[in-house]
Design a protein around this motif. Structure first.
Motif, PDB file in Angstrom:
ATOM      1  N   TRP A   1      21.656  82.413  52.459  1.00  0.00           N
ATOM      2  CA  TRP A   1      21.227  81.244  52.660  1.00  0.00           C
ATOM      3  C   TRP A   1      21.088  81.408  54.356  1.00  0.00           C
ATOM      4  O   TRP A   1      21.359  80.427  55.111  1.00  0.00           O
ATOM      5  CB  TRP A   1      21.570  80.349  52.146  1.00  0.00           C
ATOM      6  CG  TRP A   1      21.095  80.011  50.368  1.00  0.00           C
ATOM      7  CD1 TRP A   1      21.849  80.586  49.681  1.00  0.00           C
ATOM      8  CD2 TRP A   1      20.272  78.927  50.787  1.00  0.00           C
ATOM      9  NE1 TRP A   1      21.085  79.830  48.758  1.00  0.00           N
ATOM     10  CE2 TRP A   1      20.052  79.091  48.623  1.00  0.00           C
ATOM     11  CE3 TRP A   1      19.219  78.301  51.153  1.00  0.00           C
ATOM     12  CZ2 TRP A   1      19.457  78.548  48.092  1.00  0.00           C
ATOM     13  CZ3 TRP A   1      18.190  77.676  50.551  1.00  0.00           C
ATOM     14  CH2 TRP A   1      18.399  77.362  49.120  1.00  0.00           C
ATOM     15  N   SER A   2      20.830  82.938  55.428  1.00  0.00           N
ATOM     16  CA  SER A   2      20.306  82.835  56.255  1.00  0.00           C
ATOM     17  C   SER A   2      18.999  82.626  56.700  1.00  0.00           C
ATOM     18  O   SER A   2      18.734  82.899  58.140  1.00  0.00           O
ATOM     19  CB  SER A   2      21.068  84.216  56.925  1.00  0.00           C
ATOM     20  OG  SER A   2      19.955  84.722  56.528  1.00  0.00           O
ATOM     21  N   PHE A   3      18.487  81.833  56.002  1.00  0.00           N
ATOM     22  CA  PHE A   3      16.807  82.052  56.836  1.00  0.00           C
ATOM     23  C   PHE A   3      16.169  80.770  57.630  1.00  0.00           C
ATOM     24  O   PHE A   3      15.584  80.681  58.224  1.00  0.00           O
ATOM     25  CB  PHE A   3      15.433  81.574  55.651  1.00  0.00           C
ATOM     26  CG  PHE A   3      15.836  80.770  54.756  1.00  0.00           C
ATOM     27  CD1 PHE A   3      15.877  78.806  55.435  1.00  0.00           C
ATOM     28  CD2 PHE A   3      17.255  80.388  53.642  1.00  0.00           C
ATOM     29  CE1 PHE A   3      16.501  78.596  54.713  1.00  0.00           C
ATOM     30  CE2 PHE A   3      17.007  79.694  53.142  1.00  0.00           C
ATOM     31  CZ  PHE A   3      16.697  78.063  53.436  1.00  0.00           C
ATOM     32  N   TYR A   4      17.486  80.076  57.966  1.00  0.00           N
ATOM     33  CA  TYR A   4      18.134  78.855  59.290  1.00  0.00           C
ATOM     34  C   TYR A   4      18.095  79.235  60.293  1.00  0.00           C
ATOM     35  O   TYR A   4      17.978  78.593  61.691  1.00  0.00           O
ATOM     36  CB  TYR A   4      18.663  77.742  58.731  1.00  0.00           C
ATOM     37  CG  TYR A   4      20.210  78.341  58.951  1.00  0.00           C
ATOM     38  CD1 TYR A   4      20.753  78.436  59.238  1.00  0.00           C
ATOM     39  CD2 TYR A   4      20.760  79.060  57.433  1.00  0.00           C
ATOM     40  CE1 TYR A   4      22.307  78.536  59.840  1.00  0.00           C
ATOM     41  CE2 TYR A   4      21.526  79.843  57.239  1.00  0.00           C
ATOM     42  CZ  TYR A   4      22.585  79.548  58.554  1.00  0.00           C
ATOM     43  OH  TYR A   4      23.948  80.369  58.689  1.00  0.00           O
ATOM     44  N   THR A   5      18.113  80.466  60.832  1.00  0.00           N
ATOM     45  CA  THR A   5      17.903  81.448  61.513  1.00  0.00           C
ATOM     46  C   THR A   5      16.944  82.535  61.910  1.00  0.00           C
ATOM     47  O   THR A   5      17.131  82.851  61.163  1.00  0.00           O
ATOM     48  CB  THR A   5      19.637  81.595  61.994  1.00  0.00           C
ATOM     49  OG1 THR A   5      20.397  82.706  61.118  1.00  0.00           O
ATOM     50  CG2 THR A   5      20.517  80.515  62.271  1.00  0.00           C
TER      51      THR A   5
ATOM     52  N   GLN B   1      20.928  78.421  68.808  1.00  0.00           N
ATOM     53  CA  GLN B   1      20.542  77.317  68.747  1.00  0.00           C
ATOM     54  C   GLN B   1      20.426  77.162  70.610  1.00  0.00           C
ATOM     55  O   GLN B   1      21.183  76.406  70.566  1.00  0.00           O
ATOM     56  CB  GLN B   1      21.639  76.356  67.961  1.00  0.00           C
ATOM     57  CG  GLN B   1      21.358  76.500  66.670  1.00  0.00           C
ATOM     58  CD  GLN B   1      20.473  75.094  66.231  1.00  0.00           C
ATOM     59  OE1 GLN B   1      20.251  74.809  66.827  1.00  0.00           O
ATOM     60  NE2 GLN B   1      19.938  75.362  64.622  1.00  0.00           N
TER      61      GLN B   1
END
Length: 109
Positions: free
Chosen positions: A44-48, A92
Motif C-alpha cells: 500500500w505504498s501508492f500514496y507516494t 511531502q
C-alpha cells in the motif's frame, strides 16, 4: 510467492519485445498495477511516488520511498528488479519532489 518468479521474467521479456516493436528505448512504469504485474511488488505504498525504469539491457530499477523499499525487497520476485529507496526528506515537500531525485539517479546512471 503465489506466482513462479519465471513468470515475472517472461512478462518483462514480453514488455521489452513490445518496446522494440514501438521503437521505445526505455519505459517508465508508475501505475501500481503494472509494477505488480512486472515484479510482484505488492504493498500500500501508492500514496507516494514510485516508478520502475525499464530499458532493453539492464536490470529494471524500482524506485520508491526508502521506508517502503524493504517491503519491495520482500514482495518483488527475485531477479526482477533492483530496488532503490529515495530519501525520506523528499516526502511531502513543497520545494522538491521524489521524481526530481529519481530523474537525477537515472541521468547519473
Amino acid at each position: 510467492m503465489a506466482i513462479d518468479p519465471q513468470e515475472y521474467r517472461d512478462r518483462l521479456s514480453k514488455t521489452r519485445a513490445r518496446m522494440r516493436e514501438a521503437d521505445l528505448d526505455a519505459l517508465l512504469v508508475v501505475d501500481p498495477a503494472n509494477l505488480n504485474y512486472l515484479t510482484g511488488y505488492n504493498a500500500w505504498s501508492f500514496y507516494t511516488p514510485q516508478a520502475m525504469f525499464v530499458d532493453h539491457d539492464s536490470t529494471p530499477v524500482l524506485f520508491m520511498r526508502a521506508m517502503d523499499a524493504d517491503g519491495a525487497h520482500r514482495t518483488a520476485a527475485p531477479g526482477t528488479c533492483t530496488v532503490v529507496g529515495y530519501p525520506e526528506s523528499l516526502v511531502q515537500q513543497h520545494d522538491r519532489h521524489p521524481f526530481d531525485w529519481i530523474a537525477q539517479q537515472l541521468r547519473d546512471a
